[in-house]
Design an enzyme around this catalytic site. Structure first.
Site, PDB file in Angstrom:
ATOM      1  N   MET A 105      42.404  50.926  51.435  1.00 39.54           N
ATOM      2  CA  MET A 105      42.242  52.153  50.838  1.00 39.54           C
ATOM      3  C   MET A 105      41.664  52.151  49.505  1.00 39.54           C
ATOM      4  O   MET A 105      41.796  53.131  48.707  1.00 39.54           O
ATOM      5  CB  MET A 105      43.801  52.764  50.780  1.00 39.54           C
ATOM      6  N   ALA A 106      41.104  50.915  49.288  1.00 42.80           N
ATOM      7  CA  ALA A 106      40.273  50.961  48.071  1.00 42.80           C
ATOM      8  C   ALA A 106      40.808  50.833  46.704  1.00 42.80           C
ATOM      9  O   ALA A 106      40.545  51.562  45.558  1.00 42.80           O
ATOM     10  CB  ALA A 106      39.162  52.008  47.854  1.00 42.80           C
ATOM     11  N   GLY A 107      42.253  50.581  46.639  1.00 39.02           N
ATOM     12  CA  GLY A 107      43.191  50.580  45.532  1.00 39.02           C
ATOM     13  C   GLY A 107      42.667  49.803  44.155  1.00 39.02           C
ATOM     14  O   GLY A 107      42.522  50.425  43.072  1.00 39.02           O
ATOM     15  N   GLY A 108      41.863  48.728  44.396  1.00 37.79           N
ATOM     16  CA  GLY A 108      41.325  48.058  43.370  1.00 37.79           C
ATOM     17  C   GLY A 108      40.069  48.786  42.736  1.00 37.79           C
ATOM     18  O   GLY A 108      39.622  48.828  41.487  1.00 37.79           O
ATOM     19  N   SER A 109      39.216  49.186  43.687  1.00 39.67           N
ATOM     20  CA  SER A 109      38.373  50.325  43.279  1.00 39.67           C
ATOM     21  C   SER A 109      38.606  51.429  42.552  1.00 39.67           C
ATOM     22  O   SER A 109      38.020  51.645  41.552  1.00 39.67           O
ATOM     23  CB  SER A 109      37.349  50.661  44.595  1.00 39.67           C
ATOM     24  N   LYS A 148      41.211  56.236  49.398  1.00 37.48           N
ATOM     25  CA  LYS A 148      40.121  56.574  50.267  1.00 37.48           C
ATOM     26  C   LYS A 148      40.829  56.290  51.676  1.00 37.48           C
ATOM     27  O   LYS A 148      41.316  55.190  51.857  1.00 37.48           O
ATOM     28  CB  LYS A 148      38.849  56.276  49.848  1.00 37.48           C
ATOM     29  N   ASP A 177      32.753  51.111  46.355  1.00 37.34           N
ATOM     30  CA  ASP A 177      33.756  52.053  46.949  1.00 37.34           C
ATOM     31  C   ASP A 177      33.987  52.767  45.288  1.00 37.34           C
ATOM     32  O   ASP A 177      34.522  53.788  45.240  1.00 37.34           O
ATOM     33  CB  ASP A 177      35.099  51.767  47.299  1.00 37.34           C
ATOM     34  N   PRO A 227      48.533  51.185  48.229  1.00 38.81           N
ATOM     35  CA  PRO A 227      48.772  49.687  48.859  1.00 38.81           C
ATOM     36  C   PRO A 227      47.794  48.774  48.572  1.00 38.81           C
ATOM     37  O   PRO A 227      46.396  49.012  48.482  1.00 38.81           O
ATOM     38  CB  PRO A 227      48.753  49.931  50.503  1.00 38.81           C
TER      39      PRO A 227
HETATM   40  O1  C5P Z   1      31.721  45.946  46.885  1.00 37.23           O
HETATM   41  P1  C5P Z   1      32.863  45.174  46.998  1.00 37.23           P
HETATM   42  O2  C5P Z   1      33.374  44.234  45.854  1.00 37.23           O
HETATM   43  O3  C5P Z   1      34.123  46.133  47.056  1.00 37.23           O
HETATM   44  O4  C5P Z   1      32.933  44.326  48.303  1.00 37.23           O
HETATM   45  C1  C5P Z   1      33.897  43.405  48.595  1.00 37.23           C
HETATM   46  C2  C5P Z   1      33.205  42.588  49.730  1.00 37.23           C
HETATM   47  O5  C5P Z   1      33.283  43.147  50.792  1.00 37.23           O
HETATM   48  C3  C5P Z   1      31.990  42.066  49.646  1.00 37.23           C
HETATM   49  O6  C5P Z   1      31.753  40.913  48.935  1.00 37.23           O
HETATM   50  C4  C5P Z   1      31.020  41.804  50.848  1.00 37.23           C
HETATM   51  O7  C5P Z   1      31.622  40.546  51.346  1.00 37.23           O
HETATM   52  C5  C5P Z   1      32.153  42.878  51.611  1.00 37.23           C
HETATM   53  N1  C5P Z   1      31.160  43.983  51.657  1.00 37.23           N
HETATM   54  C6  C5P Z   1      30.146  43.929  52.701  1.00 37.23           C
HETATM   55  N2  C5P Z   1      29.374  45.130  52.788  1.00 37.23           N
HETATM   56  C7  C5P Z   1      29.528  46.238  52.175  1.00 37.23           C
HETATM   57  C8  C5P Z   1      30.621  46.457  51.063  1.00 37.23           C
HETATM   58  C9  C5P Z   1      31.615  45.140  51.110  1.00 37.23           C
HETATM   59  O8  C5P Z   1      29.883  42.965  53.409  1.00 37.23           O
HETATM   60  N3  C5P Z   1      28.709  47.345  52.227  1.00 37.23           N
END
Ligand code: C5P
Length: 304
Positions: free
Chosen positions: A106-110, A16, A143, A101
């Site tokens: 770009m949300a590769g893990g998600s 993304k 994501d 990457p």
């Molecule tokens: O949701 P995800 O695990 O991908 O988020 C990774 C980190 O990015 C969170 O632990 C947080 O530190 C930060 N984050 C945030 N606000 C968001 C999404 C992510 O602070 N809306």
């Protein structure tokens, strides 16, 4: 195939770009309130799920050596979460082929988590509906619901609440991939430390997407995390400047970075920009992609 042993399932899942990323206050749960416009683009990871006893993850492709293969891998947790939710035995060997990457914004893990949910649901025959998978996805990461869905969508709350947007046209991107990733929590922490302002939000992008004109979209690309990403990786300014110099319509750091997305007026324009950018040596490598594309989908590997 052996009687009763399911065939492996392969799912293709896109990356993304955030066309707009407006970041609000830090919430008590450690997340920030967002208003973002996601576009799914044609860089893909593939997740193949094969019957096994227990869960395992193997990662191949660029940057694979930096991706964990145990329970710290979000794909592992996705398989575990689905198994627990649907009360399935939950054995699967996951093979992830990285085209997105790693730690690139770009949300590769998600994407891998979304791909795993779809792959395991098909492998185990658990037949979850989209609503169930989306609820699971939201627990795994902000994501992940968007990568299940794909296309173009407005994301609010942590980014996991999605709404349809009216989007016309296909957009051609040149992606400047950096050496080494950026940690998303560190970029959000830098945003807080810098006392970064909350920008104009997604309205301009939503209006531009209704016209379908890349020139209109280029004018309104916005990412509140960009100053924070640049503070951690100052060389990103050079990539953005280079994009402007070679005639990209616009450019923006993708999500928490460090990938920079440059917008082109056509596929041909993107090809020219990509060749020029590669020659400038301001980034590790250059990729082209277009969007919007579909979210995580089972692919028929026998048709290849
Ligand atoms: O949701 P995800 O695990 O991908 O988020 C990774 C980190 O990015 C969170 O632990 C947080 O530190 C930060 N984050 C945030 N606000 C968001 C999404 C992510 O602070 N809306």
């Amino acid at each position: 195939m052996l009687a009763g042993v399911p065939e492996p399932v392969t799912v293709r899942v896109p990356a993304k770009i955030n066309l707009a990323l407006q970041v609000g206050q830090l919430r008590p749960d450690g997340y920030h309130d967002l208003a973002t416009v996601f576009q799914a683009v044609s860089l893909y990871d593939e997740v193949t799920a094969t019957p096994a006893t227990g869960i395992s993850v193997a990662v191949a492709g660029e940057g694979a050596d930096t991706v964990p293969s145990g329970p710290e891998n979000i794909a592992y947790r996705a398989a575990q979460a689905l198994a627990a939710d649907v009360d399935a035995p939950g054995g699967v060997a996951l093979e992830i082929a990285k085209g997105i990457p790693v730690a690139g914004g770009m949300a590769g893990g998600s994407a891998d988590a979304a791909g795993t949910l779809v792959a395991c649901d098909a492998l185990w025959g658990t037949n979850c509906d989209r609503g169930e998978l989306t609820a699971l996805a939201a627990r795994l990461g902000s994501d992940v619901p968007f990568l299940l869905r794909g296309g173009t969508a407005l994301g609010t709350s942590r980014g996991e609440i999605l709404a349809d947007v009216l989007a016309r046209g296909t957009y051609h991107w040149v992606l400047a991939l950096a050496d080494g990733g950026l940690s998303t929590p560190e970029v959000y922490a830098a945003f807080d430390r810098l006392g970064s302002a909350t920008g104009p939000g997604p309205d301009g992008v939503l209006a531009a997407l209704r016209t379908g004109r890349a020139e209109d979209l280029a004018e309104v690309l916005v990412n509140d995390l960009q100053p924070a990403a640049i503070s951690l990786r100052p060389s990103l300014s050079r990539v953005l400047d280079a994009g402007a110099d070679i005639g990209a319509l616009g450019g923006v750091v993708s999500g928490s970075g460090p990938t920079v997305a440059l917008l082109a007026s056509s596929a041909e324009h993107a090809a020219g920009l990509a060749a020029q950018l590669a020659g400038l040596g301001v980034c590790r490598t250059v990729r082209r992609a277009y969007g919007p594309v579909a979210g995580a989908r089972v692919v028929d590997v026998t048709a290849r």
